[in-house]
Structures are given as structure tokens and as C-alpha cells.
Design a protein around this motif. Structure first.
Motif, mmCIF file in Angstrom:
data_model
loop_
_atom_site.group_PDB
_atom_site.id
_atom_site.type_symbol
_atom_site.label_atom_id
_atom_site.label_comp_id
_atom_site.label_asym_id
_atom_site.label_seq_id
_atom_site.Cartn_x
_atom_site.Cartn_y
_atom_site.Cartn_z
ATOM 1 N N PRO A 107 -40.525 -3.595 87.354
ATOM 2 C CA PRO A 107 -41.102 -3.418 86.140
ATOM 3 C C PRO A 107 -41.451 -1.997 85.483
ATOM 4 O O PRO A 107 -41.485 -1.046 86.266
ATOM 5 C CB PRO A 107 -42.329 -3.970 86.330
ATOM 6 N N THR A 155 -45.019 -8.379 76.726
ATOM 7 C CA THR A 155 -44.370 -8.367 78.049
ATOM 8 C C THR A 155 -43.095 -9.567 78.184
ATOM 9 O O THR A 155 -43.137 -10.495 77.312
ATOM 10 C CB THR A 155 -45.280 -8.925 79.239
ATOM 11 N N ASP A 158 -39.345 -7.934 82.668
ATOM 12 C CA ASP A 158 -39.805 -6.895 83.524
ATOM 13 C C ASP A 158 -40.354 -5.359 82.759
ATOM 14 O O ASP A 158 -40.612 -4.507 83.175
ATOM 15 C CB ASP A 158 -38.796 -6.284 84.401
ATOM 16 N N ARG A 177 -49.423 -7.980 85.848
ATOM 17 C CA ARG A 177 -48.211 -7.866 86.584
ATOM 18 C C ARG A 177 -48.199 -7.549 87.815
ATOM 19 O O ARG A 177 -47.537 -8.088 88.603
ATOM 20 C CB ARG A 177 -47.307 -7.141 85.504
#
Length: 209
Positions: A107, A155, A158, A177
């Protein structure tokens, strides 16, 4: 999980780094209070070199490692704060490092001007995203305008993107996350820091660990 393994969240640092935009996020990543797994996460700063940088607030930061030394294999996430260099060659290596991370599924979280740098690099062309304003990103001439969302934080797979005026929402997305907190703890955290509701403080004080 092996108790000796620490998941590192890498924070990119550069001159004009906007201190306040990621303060909530990195403080609560690094501080084990209320964590599901205390001691699992740590923050490390990453610079273009190991030379000190000066943040927008005038703080001097000496990077822990360089961009060349930071690899997705050793990282839980790359965080990019806003800055005044996002449209310059100084920021381009950081955008390219973000591409490397995203390409292998690690991410990346970007806020404010950092989203502009990612747009210039083409990293917002195929992902839903947000920024300070649609007009801000339109000015860079990128191909992802149809995926812009007028929201504090977005979001998509990633990639986490956020507006400069949404540091608490940005932190909530990052903490979620990484699964730093249990969902109920994260809700109490946001109640306090995002909604400024004192009930969140009392709920957090009842959390063990």
C-alpha cells in the motif's frame, strides 16, 4: 506472528514536508497504545539521500534510510505527505518509488500535494482517488479525472489518497488498512480525533493494552 518481526511503515521525507498532514497517522502507528499487536509496527523515514531535510514547520529530520534502500519486501506501507516540490524533479523519485510499491501490492498512502505528484506520474489514471480539489489535479493534465471523488479520503485497492484538510480521515484509512486497531477501537479513535466527541476518549481509556 513471530514476535521478533516488526512491520515497518516507511514515511517519505523531503524539504517542505507538510508535518501536520500525517501526524495523526504516524503517531498512532508508532505508539503501541490500543494496538491489536503492540510492538508490531514501527515508522522509518526515507529520503532521497541521508542528508537532513527541513519540514514545512521548520523541523530538521535526518532520514533513516534512502529511497534506494527502501524496498516493498521490507515495508508494510509507504506514506507520502504534502509538500511544495510535488511538481518538480525533486519529488519524481518518490513517485517512482510509489509505483514500485503499488506494482507489487504494497500500500501507498498520499495526501495533499503528494497526490499531485502521483497524478503527474500516471498513478491516478486507473484508480479512484481524491485530492485537495478536482481543479488542482486537472491542472496537471492527467488522464484520471473521471475517477476523481470529492471526498476527504478515498481508498482504491492499494492506494489511499486524501485532501490536505482531512488528516484525521487520512489516518483512519491508514490505520484501518494496516489493521492497527480492532474495528471498535478505530471507531472510538475517530470519534475522538475526527469528530471531536469526548465520548471517544472515555471509550479509548477503557481499552486494555
Amino acid at each position: 506472528m513471530d514476535g521478533n518481526v516488526i512491520d515497518t511503515v516507511h514515511v517519505a521525507v523531503y524539504d517542505t514536508f507538510a508535518d501536520w498532514e500525517i501526524g495523526h497517522a504516524i503517531a498512532h502507528i508508532n505508539k503501541p497504545l490500543w494496538h491489536r499487536e503492540p510492538g508490531r509496527f514501527a515508522v522509518a523515514t526515507v529520503g532521497a539521500t541521508r542528508d537532513p531535510i527541513t519540514t514545512m514547520g521548520g523541523l530538521r529530520v535526518v532520514p533513516d534510510l534512502t529511497l534506494d534502500e527502501a524496498t516493498p519486501h521490507d515495508s508494510a506501507m509507504l506514506v507520502l505527505a504534502g509538500n511544495d516540490i510535488w511538481a518538480t524533479e525533486q519529488f519524481a523519485p518518490f513517485a517512482e518509488k510509489a509505483r514500485v510499491f503499488l506494482d507489487v501490492g504494497v500500500p501507498v498512502a498520499a495526501i495533499c500535494g503528494a497526490t499531485g505528484g502521483l497524478a503527474l506520474a500516471g498513478l491516478l489514471d486507473e484508480r479512484a482517488h481524491t485530492s485537495n480539489a478536482a481543479e488542482f489535479l486537472d491542472s496537471v493534465g492527467y488522464a484520471g479525472a473521471h475517477l476523481y471523488r470529492d471526498e476527504p479520503v478515498v481508498t482504491d485497492r492499494d492506494l489511499i489518497t486524501a485532501s490536505a484538510v482531512a488528516p484525521a480521515e487520512f489516518a483512519r484509512a491508514v490505520l484501518e488498512r494496516l489493521e492497527i486497531f480492532e474495528p471498535s477501537v478505530l471507531e472510538s479513535w475517530y470519534k475522538l480525533y475526527g469528530r471531536r466527541d469526548p465520548a471517544g476518549f472515555h471509550e479509548l481509556m477503557s481499552v486494555q493494552g
